[in-house]
Design a protein around this motif. Structure first.
Motif, PDB file in Angstrom:
ATOM      1  N   GLY A  86       0.835  -1.185   0.000  1.00  0.00           N
ATOM      2  CA  GLY A  86       0.000   0.000   0.000  1.00  0.00           C
ATOM      3  C   GLY A  86       0.880   1.248   0.000  1.00  0.00           C
ATOM      4  O   GLY A  86       2.085   1.181   0.059  1.00  0.00           O
ATOM      5  N   ALA A 146      -0.543   4.483   4.020  1.00  0.00           N
ATOM      6  CA  ALA A 146      -1.224   3.288   4.559  1.00  0.00           C
ATOM      7  C   ALA A 146      -0.312   2.628   5.597  1.00  0.00           C
ATOM      8  O   ALA A 146      -0.785   2.130   6.612  1.00  0.00           O
ATOM      9  N   ASP A 180     -12.480  -0.176  11.095  1.00  0.00           N
ATOM     10  CA  ASP A 180     -12.124   0.048   9.691  1.00  0.00           C
ATOM     11  C   ASP A 180     -12.615  -1.090   8.799  1.00  0.00           C
ATOM     12  O   ASP A 180     -12.504  -1.012   7.570  1.00  0.00           O
ATOM     13  N   ARG A 202     -13.582  -6.815   4.938  1.00  0.00           N
ATOM     14  CA  ARG A 202     -13.470  -5.795   3.890  1.00  0.00           C
ATOM     15  C   ARG A 202     -13.149  -4.465   4.547  1.00  0.00           C
ATOM     16  O   ARG A 202     -13.850  -4.051   5.481  1.00  0.00           O
ATOM     17  N   GLU A 203     -12.070  -3.860   4.080  1.00  0.00           N
ATOM     18  CA  GLU A 203     -11.702  -2.541   4.609  1.00  0.00           C
ATOM     19  C   GLU A 203     -12.710  -1.546   4.056  1.00  0.00           C
ATOM     20  O   GLU A 203     -12.912  -1.455   2.832  1.00  0.00           O
ATOM     21  N   ARG A 217     -13.102   1.795   3.722  1.00  0.00           N
ATOM     22  CA  ARG A 217     -12.804   2.951   2.834  1.00  0.00           C
ATOM     23  C   ARG A 217     -12.474   2.498   1.417  1.00  0.00           C
ATOM     24  O   ARG A 217     -12.985   3.028   0.438  1.00  0.00           O
ATOM     25  N   SER A 218     -11.649   1.430   1.327  1.00  0.00           N
ATOM     26  CA  SER A 218     -11.166   1.022  -0.005  1.00  0.00           C
ATOM     27  C   SER A 218     -12.001  -0.128  -0.582  1.00  0.00           C
ATOM     28  O   SER A 218     -11.830  -0.490  -1.739  1.00  0.00           O
ATOM     29  N   ASN A 219     -12.847  -0.739   0.254  1.00  0.00           N
ATOM     30  CA  ASN A 219     -13.581  -1.958  -0.150  1.00  0.00           C
ATOM     31  C   ASN A 219     -12.633  -3.107  -0.474  1.00  0.00           C
ATOM     32  O   ASN A 219     -13.016  -4.054  -1.165  1.00  0.00           O
ATOM     33  N   HIS A 220     -11.392  -3.011   0.025  1.00  0.00           N
ATOM     34  CA  HIS A 220     -10.388  -4.056  -0.238  1.00  0.00           C
ATOM     35  C   HIS A 220     -10.697  -5.279   0.616  1.00  0.00           C
ATOM     36  O   HIS A 220     -10.899  -5.156   1.836  1.00  0.00           O
TER      37      HIS A 220
END
Ligand SMILES: CC(C)NC(=O)[C@H]1CCC[C@H]1Nc1nc(Nc2ccc(C(=O)N(C)C3CCN(C)CC3)cc2)ncc1C(F)(F)F
Length: 246
Positions: free
Chosen positions: A1, A5, A14, A33-34, A36-39
């Protein structure tokens, strides 16, 4: 990242927590799933109480330190970590196709093509690690995961900096240890090359080469390099030669 990050202070808020992926040594692993990033990531939850009673805190700290600096397609990423009163949380790369050892159990053994693909990617990952003076010392099917495209990911936290005198408590199977570790004398990065050969054998035959009923017998077979190739399944002489050389 991004560098930002890296410095970020993560908290449980988060993340959206998803299904459990299974149990690790010291706790559960969840899909997450994070926000903010939808990661999508894997969140490994370790209980401090269990880490304390097994006296592995310092080992976990060092291995997290190493793992977070390794960047290779065949090494599972550690994006970060955080903790609360009772738990330590590791934010890890999610390997969509799960645990390799389950796949090996299911198909008993792999084709030479499949085994060759896996061993080649592991060899590249080990060249990368040894180049950074990191030896793994725990290469075995249980520590390998499979990514969305079927690629192998070394995922265990058994990484350790290249040290000579760090004794490893003989926990877990002896099957993958080379003679110098079984005799617990000094060892170097070649311990990983030995384990790669053991793994190659197990990929092709469905069992490790020095397996025996008793620990003491496995120990003897390892130190004597008592390597035998079963008649079945049929394996090319090139593959047997590779295993013998490694
Ligand atoms: C190397 C280390 C020693 N091992 C571990 O940590 C283990 C302990 C538990 C899970 C795994 N840890 C991880 N697992 C994944 N992915 C994954 C796992 C399992 C499945 C799966 O087959 N099911 C959910 C199935 C789906 C079908 N049902 C029936 C059974 C479970 C699918 C994807 N990504 C990252 C991690 C990591 F490492 F980041 F945490």
């Amino acid at each position: 990242g991004s560098a930002a990050a890296e410095k970020k202070r993560w908290t449980l808020n988060d993340f959206d927590i998803g299904k459990p992926l299974g149990r690790g040594k010291f706790g559960h692993v969840y899909l997450a799933r994070e926000k903010r990033s939808n990661h999508i990531v894997a969140l490994k939850v370790l209980f401090k109480s269990q880490l304390k009673q097994s006296q592995v805190e310092h080992q976990l700290r060092r291995e997290v330190e190493i793992q977070s600096h390794l960047r290779h397609p065949n090494i599972l990423r550690l994006y970060g970590y955080f903790y609360d009163q009772k738990r330590v949380y590791l934010i890890l790369e999610y390997a969509a196709k799960g645990e390799l050892y389950k796949e090996l159990q299911k198909c008993k053994y792999f084709s030479e093509r499949r085994a060759a693909t896996y061993i080649a990617s592991l060899a590249r990952a080990l060249i990368y690690c040894h180049g950074k003076h990191v030896i793994h010392r725990d290469i075995k099917p249980e520590n390998l995961l499979v990514g969305a495209q079927g690629e192998l990911k070394i995922a265990d936290f058994g990484w350790s900096v290249h040290t000579f005198n760090r004794r490893r408590t003989m926990c877990g199977t002896l099957d993958y240890l080379p003679p110098e570790m079984v005799e617990s004398v000094e060892h170097d990065a070649n311990v990983d090359i030995w384990s790669l050969g053991v793994l190659c054998y197990e990929f092709l035959y469905g069992m490790p080469p020095f397996e025996a009923k008793e620990h003491s017998d496995t120990y003897k077979r390892i130190v004597q390099v008592d390597l035998k190739f079963p008649a079945k399944p049929i394996v090319s002489s090139a593959a047997k030669d590779l295993i013998s050389q490694v």
